[in-house]
Design an enzyme around this catalytic site. Structure first.
Site, PDB file in Angstrom:
ATOM      1  N   ASP A  12      -0.251  -1.259   4.146  1.00  0.00           N
ATOM      2  CA  ASP A  12       0.312  -1.437   2.807  1.00  0.00           C
ATOM      3  C   ASP A  12       0.663  -2.892   2.500  1.00  0.00           C
ATOM      4  O   ASP A  12       1.504  -3.161   1.647  1.00  0.00           O
ATOM      5  CB  ASP A  12       1.563  -0.549   2.617  1.00  0.00           C
ATOM      6  CG  ASP A  12       1.834  -0.289   1.138  1.00  0.00           C
ATOM      7  OD1 ASP A  12       0.861  -0.234   0.363  1.00  0.00           O
ATOM      8  OD2 ASP A  12       3.015  -0.147   0.762  1.00  0.00           O
ATOM      9  N   LYS A  15      -4.495  -5.367   1.981  1.00  0.00           N
ATOM     10  CA  LYS A  15      -5.790  -5.864   2.464  1.00  0.00           C
ATOM     11  C   LYS A  15      -6.934  -5.377   1.579  1.00  0.00           C
ATOM     12  O   LYS A  15      -7.775  -6.163   1.128  1.00  0.00           O
ATOM     13  CB  LYS A  15      -6.009  -5.403   3.922  1.00  0.00           C
ATOM     14  CG  LYS A  15      -5.026  -5.994   4.915  1.00  0.00           C
ATOM     15  CD  LYS A  15      -5.332  -5.599   6.342  1.00  0.00           C
ATOM     16  CE  LYS A  15      -5.175  -4.106   6.596  1.00  0.00           C
ATOM     17  NZ  LYS A  15      -3.780  -3.643   6.377  1.00  0.00           N
ATOM     18  N   THR A  16      -6.976  -4.072   1.352  1.00  0.00           N
ATOM     19  CA  THR A  16      -8.078  -3.497   0.577  1.00  0.00           C
ATOM     20  C   THR A  16      -8.031  -3.963  -0.876  1.00  0.00           C
ATOM     21  O   THR A  16      -9.077  -4.262  -1.475  1.00  0.00           O
ATOM     22  CB  THR A  16      -8.015  -1.962   0.641  1.00  0.00           C
ATOM     23  OG1 THR A  16      -8.020  -1.555   2.017  1.00  0.00           O
ATOM     24  CG2 THR A  16      -9.189  -1.330  -0.070  1.00  0.00           C
ATOM     25  N   HIS A  63      -2.608   1.004   9.536  1.00  0.00           N
ATOM     26  CA  HIS A  63      -1.677   1.966  10.133  1.00  0.00           C
ATOM     27  C   HIS A  63      -1.853   1.973  11.648  1.00  0.00           C
ATOM     28  O   HIS A  63      -2.968   1.901  12.169  1.00  0.00           O
ATOM     29  CB  HIS A  63      -1.939   3.360   9.562  1.00  0.00           C
ATOM     30  CG  HIS A  63      -0.813   4.325   9.816  1.00  0.00           C
ATOM     31  ND1 HIS A  63      -0.547   4.835  11.052  1.00  0.00           N
ATOM     32  CD2 HIS A  63       0.096   4.857   8.966  1.00  0.00           C
ATOM     33  CE1 HIS A  63       0.486   5.664  10.977  1.00  0.00           C
ATOM     34  NE2 HIS A  63       0.900   5.693   9.704  1.00  0.00           N
TER      35      HIS A  63
END
Length: 639
Positions: A12, A15-16, A63
């Site tokens: 969170d 990055k994406t 994660h």
């Protein structure tokens, strides 16, 4: 040259979202990823940079439960963009991802402080200072830090320029040969069939290539190739590549397998690895500890065998052996990451030294010296070291490619240099794995061993001229390949350290030594057979007056045979060799005069012999391949 950038960072931290802002490509393709708002699997994108370079991008999950996926992606990257959210700063997976990149040999990158629009300038300055402190002593210690916002676009132009400059100046270390693609995705594409994807970490693939899956060695052929969404005929190293495979179903392939050309990889269950236990690891690694090993895109349980100590403490480096429950396909210089079992945490990693190793004894001076040599040796010296370790088995060219850091041309040069200086010997020009070599020390040891064997043989069998080549191969040379046996015998013959008479091999200074009574018997026998010519006396008639049995005289008969003075035509029937030679010349002259065949009657007329000797000599001429029997006649054998 194609370049791959990877992301790293805590969950969170954006990055994406950052990759989408830079490339326009959403790397979260799974419905579950979109539903949960987190990255689970690897994502892939590309960015066309101002300089004309197309930068491949791998987006990794942040994660902690998906670190294994992160490692699979990071294994194929050239440099990293470490993503840290400005509102949270450095978090546990920030540190772990940084450790993983370090262990995988990543040496450069940039830092993106995302979500900078959500904090004020004082907070941003404080976070930047904290990040710089965390990065001190790492490969990103001097990396530029870019505050960015994927929402407002702030800082993105500057980040793009930095990425472009890095991609244009970066020269990744990749082999041009030994094509390998660790598989990270397997799926079916309608109308095409089975497709695998991965980062081509070395060499190149072309449409039509025969390929294999390792370690299973399943066969296939490349139907088509895609790179960054475009169909290509050839895909070079450093490209994200999709390969359409013929003859395989999705269920035939597993993520973690490696796609390569036939006969280029040699899976094994024992590797030697230079392992670094992270200074941040909560505990050391004990001998025989079971760990989760990550190599390329594969995860497997392995046991760490420490050879010179009982425990690898945090911050220490050691060469150890990793032993697997099933074969693994690796190459010298590959990187590995090790995570503990409970709780899952990155503890160590390092580089593969020997992807095909033999089990070693622990706590010996010999093993300790070998481990130190392995860690410090490269180039031609490494070729020599691996050849020395292979002993009489030697190594083929293809296997040496995986055991050294040399490409094919450099390996050719290294082997030629070693052979010129006596450091290696070519034993087979057309072996199964290419040209086959053994170490020069192995050749020297075998030469000494062969000379000692021959000396012992002559001492044990003083009445024998030597040993036949076939007997020598089945005794002294039984553990050697036929090519290596032949090499050793011919080398010693050329060097004058062995001599040969027909099929018999002996030491040059060896002479049959007879006792005085045997020497006397030799003279009696030779005189009897020279006098008898083609009508030799019966053995019994010679030996009875001497009060000898044939068993007692047999060694002297063998000496005369070895010396080429008498010939055994049949059991218990010997002839003078000179008489046989004269007979052969007479028979050849008979045919040269125009005769096409010869029966017993013609042979009797030619020689004047009785049937007792006539039949024995006709059969000997057949056996000696002077004549060939056709019905009741003999014809001259065409040579």
């Amino acid at each position: 040259m194609p370049v791959i950038m990877g992301t790293a960072g805590h969950i969170d931290h954006g990055k994406t979202t950052l990759i989408k802002a830079l490339t326009g490509i959403d790397c979260d393709r799974l419905a579950e990823e979109k539903k949960r708002g987190i990255t689970i699997e690897l994502g892939f994108a590309f960015m066309d940079l101002p300089g004309g370079t197309r930068l491949g991008v791998i987006d990794v999950p942040g994660h902690e439960r998906f670190v294994k996926n992160m490692v699979a992606g990071a294994a194929g990257i050239d440099f990293v963009t470490l993503v840290i959210a400005a509102d949270e700063g450095v978090m546990p997976q920030t540190r772990e991802h940084l450790d993983i990149c370090t262990l995988l040999g990543v040496e450069t990158g940039v830092v993106a402080l995302t979500k900078c629009d959500m904090v004020d300038e004082d907070w941003l300055a404080m976070v930047t200072e904290d990040v710089r402190g965390v990065l001190a002593g790492t490969f990103l210690a001097d990396a530029p830090i870019f505050p960015v916002s994927s929402h407002t676009g702030a800082g993105l132009p500057e980040l793009r320029v930095a990425l472009s400059e890095l991609a244009d100046t970066f020269a990744p270390k990749r082999r041009s040969d030994l094509a390998r693609l660790p598989i990270d995705r397997v799926f079916t594409l309608r109308g095409h069939g089975t497709v695998v994807t991965g980062t081509l970490i070395a060499g190149s693939f072309a449409v039509g290539d025969d390929v294999r899956l390792f370690p299973t060695d399943k066969r296939s052929k490349i139907r088509s190739l895609q790179s960054h969404g475009e169909t290509v005929e050839v895909s070079p190293a450093g490209r994200r590549t999709a390969v359409n495979l013929a003859g395989l179903e999705v269920e035939d392939i597993e993520r973690g397998e490696v796609l390569a050309l036939p006969g280029t990889l040699f899976p094994d269950t024992v590797w030697e690895v230079e392992l670094l236990c992270l200074a941040s690891a909560p505990r050391g690694i004990k001998h025989r500890t079971e760990v989760h090993l990550h190599h390329g895109t594969r995860e497997i349980l392995a046991r760490v065998h420490l050879l010179d100590r009982d425990k690898l403490e945090p911050g220490e480096t050691a060469v150890c052996q990793l032993r697997f429950p099933e074969p693994m396909a690796g190459v010298h210089g590959d990187r590995v990451v090790i995570r503990s079992g409970a709780p899952l945490r990155t503890m160590a990693g390092g580089r593969v030294l020997t992807p095909m190793a033999r089990k070693l004894k622990r706590h010996t001076e010999e093993t300790s010296a070998l481990l130190a040599e392995l860690a410090a040796t490269t180039g031609t010296a490494l070729v020599a070291l691996q050849l020395r370790r292979a002993g009489t088995e030697g190594l083929g060219f293809a296997r040496l490619m995986t055991l050294t850091d040399l490409e094919s041309k450099a390996l050719d040069k290294a082997l030629a240099s070693l052979c010129d200086k006596g450091g290696a010997a070519l034993t087979d020009r057309e072996g199964k794995e290419g040209r086959h070599y053994v170490h020069g020390d192995t050749v020297a040891a075998l030469a000494t061993s062969l000379a000692e064997f021959m000396a012992a043989y002559h001492k044990r069998e003083p009445l024998k001229l030597g040993v036949s080549r076939s007997e020598l191969a089945s005794t002294w040379g039984k553990a050697l390949s036929p090519k290596l046996f032949h090499l050793m015998v011919e080398r010693l013959l050329r060097a004058g350290k062995l001599a040969t008479e027909g099929d018999v091999i002996r030491l040059p200074d060896h002479k049959v030594s007879l006792a005085s009574d045997q020497a006397k018997l030799r003279g009696i026998l030779l005189a009897a057979y020279q006098k008898g010519g083609l009508t030799p006396p019966n053995i019994k008639d010679i030996l009875e007056p001497l009060d000898l049995t044939f068993k007692e005289a047999q060694p002297v008969y063998k000496v005369l045979q070895d010396e080429g003075l008498i010939i055994k035509a049949q059991e218990n029937m010997y002839f003078c060799a000179a008489a046989i030679k004269a007979l052969i010349e007479k028979v050849q002259a008979y045919y040269a005069a125009g005769a096409t065949d010869m029966g017993p009657a013609e042979f009797r007329e030619l020689t004047g012999l009785s049937r007792k000797f006539l039949i024995a000599l006709l059969e000997y001429l057949d056996k000696d391949k002077i004549t060939v029997r056709v019905g009741d006649k003999r014809q001259l054998r065409k040579r």
